[in-house]
Scaffold this active site. Structure first.
Site, mmCIF file in Angstrom:
data_model
loop_
_atom_site.group_PDB
_atom_site.id
_atom_site.type_symbol
_atom_site.label_atom_id
_atom_site.label_comp_id
_atom_site.label_asym_id
_atom_site.label_seq_id
_atom_site.Cartn_x
_atom_site.Cartn_y
_atom_site.Cartn_z
ATOM 1 N N ARG A 1 0.770 -1.286 0.124
ATOM 2 C CA ARG A 1 0.156 -0.030 0.032
ATOM 3 C C ARG A 1 0.862 1.132 0.019
ATOM 4 N NH1 ARG A 1 -2.350 -3.905 3.600
ATOM 5 N NH2 ARG A 1 -4.204 -4.512 3.224
ATOM 6 N N LYS B 1 -1.468 -2.250 7.436
ATOM 7 C CA LYS B 1 -2.724 -1.942 7.881
ATOM 8 C C LYS B 1 -3.079 -3.134 9.005
ATOM 9 C CE LYS B 1 -7.254 -1.772 5.710
ATOM 10 N NZ LYS B 1 -7.896 -2.194 4.529
ATOM 11 N N HIS C 1 -3.315 1.674 -5.031
ATOM 12 C CA HIS C 1 -4.052 0.801 -4.936
ATOM 13 C C HIS C 1 -4.471 -0.410 -6.161
ATOM 14 C CE1 HIS C 1 -6.383 -1.449 -1.804
ATOM 15 N NE2 HIS C 1 -7.212 -1.315 -2.450
ATOM 16 N N ARG D 1 -1.860 -2.221 -7.002
ATOM 17 C CA ARG D 1 -1.582 -3.563 -5.932
ATOM 18 C C ARG D 1 -2.686 -4.476 -6.453
ATOM 19 N NH1 ARG D 1 -1.483 -4.839 -0.723
ATOM 20 N NH2 ARG D 1 -3.481 -5.664 0.347
ATOM 21 N N HIS E 1 -3.803 -9.034 3.507
ATOM 22 C CA HIS E 1 -5.001 -9.406 3.623
ATOM 23 C C HIS E 1 -5.264 -10.344 4.867
ATOM 24 C CE1 HIS E 1 -6.223 -8.002 -0.659
ATOM 25 N NE2 HIS E 1 -6.493 -7.033 0.085
ATOM 26 N N TYR F 1 -4.035 -19.756 6.755
ATOM 27 C CA TYR F 1 -2.892 -18.993 6.500
ATOM 28 C C TYR F 1 -2.042 -18.874 7.556
ATOM 29 C CZ TYR F 1 -6.134 -17.052 3.047
ATOM 30 O OH TYR F 1 -7.068 -16.826 1.842
#
Length: 235
Positions: free
Chosen positions: A88, A113, A179, A182, A205, A214
Site C-alpha cells: 500500500r 494495515k 491501490h 496493487r 489481507h 493462512y
C-alpha cells in the site's frame, strides 16, 4: 388512500418518551432498531458492489513505457516497487533502507494495515536495480528507501501525484493509483494459478474464514510460488 406519514423528526420525539427512562446508549439503540426492523419485516436493501478497476496488461505496458521514457530513476523505482510487491502507498513511504533484505529479496513492512508487520518479496531480476537505488540513497544519508530532494520521505499525496502524471501522459481511461497497481499484481498472481492461501501472507489481507490455514503457511512457501511466476510479469 394511503395515510400521510408522520415526519421522521416528529416520530423520533414520540419515541423519546418511551426510551428516555432506559437511558439508552448507542449500542442499546442500535439493538432496539434491529429488533424493530425484524418486527416490521423491513429488509435491508443490498448495495451492489462494483468490482475494482484493474488495468489490462496492454494498459500497464503503455503506462510503464511512459515511465521509462521519462528517465526519472526514482519514479521508476517507486512504480516498480509498487508493482512487484503490492504494498500500500502508506507502507511504501515508510520503508526504510534497513528494511530491505537483498540476500532473500524481501522487504519488511513494519506496522502495515492493522498495525501488523509482514514480509513482501521482490523479484531476483529487480535486485540489482533496487540495490543501485538503495546505495544511491545511502550516499545521501537517507533513512527511507524513497526520499525527495529535500531529504524528506515521500508523502501519500506525492506518490499519487507521480502516478497520476504518468497515467495522464499514457492517456489511460483512469489514473493508476497505488491501490490499482496493487490490485493488478494480486489479480495477476491469482491468474497464474497461485492459491489465495499463498498470496495472503505477503498481501496483508486477513480472511477470518481462512485464518487458521493462512497462519500455518510460511513466507518461504509463498515466496517460492512467487518466484516461479514473477518472471512472466509484463513489466
Amino acid at each position: 388512500m394511503i395515510k400521510k406519514r408522520t415526519s421522521a423528526k416528529k416520530k423520533a420525539k414520540e419515541l423519546v418518551k418511551h426510551l428516555r427512562g432506559e437511558r439508552p446508549d448507542y449500542a442499546y439503540l442500535k439493538s432496539v432498531f434491529q429488533h424493530l426492523r425484524v418486527e416490521l419485516e423491513i429488509e435491508v436493501p443490498k448495495t451492489s458492489k462494483k468490482l475494482p478497476y484493474v488495468p489490462t496488461e496492454e494498459e500497464l505496458k503503455r503506462y510503464y513505457d511512459v515511465v521509462w521514457k521519462a528517465k526519472n530513476f526514482q519514479d521508476m523505482m517507486i512504480v516498480k516497487t509498487l508493482l512487484y510487491t503490492g504494498v500500500r502507498v502508506s507502507e511504501l513511504i515508510n520503508i526504510q533502507l534497513t528494511d530491505v533484505d537483498f540476500n532473500y529479496c524481501q522487504i519488511r513492512i513494519n506496522k502495515g494495515k492493522g498495525s501488523k508487520d509482514r514480509i513482501v518479496p521482490f523479484p531476483h531480476s529487480f535486485k540489482e536495480t533496487l540495490a543501485m537505488h538503495a546505495d544511491s540513497m545511502k550516499k545521501k544519508y537517507a533513512i527511507y528507501l524513497f526520499e525527495s530532494s529535500w531529504k524528506k520521505k515521500y508523502t501519500d499525496r506525492g506518490v499519487r501525484k507521480i502516478l497520476a502524471k504518468y497515467s495522464e501522459e499514457a492517456e489511460l481511461a483512469q489514473n493508476l493509483s497505488p491501490h490499482k497497481l496493487r490490485h493488478f499484481l494480486l489479480t495477476w498472481l491469482k491468474k497464474q494459478g497461485i492459491d489465495d492461501a499463498l498470496i495472503q501472507p505477503y498481501s496483508g489481507h486477513e480472511s477470518r474464514k481462512s485464518l487458521e490455514v493462512y497462519s500455518k503457511l510460511a513466507i518461504t512457501d509463498a515466496q517460492q510460488k512467487y518466484n516461479e511466476v514473477i518472471n512472466k510479469f509484463p513489466i
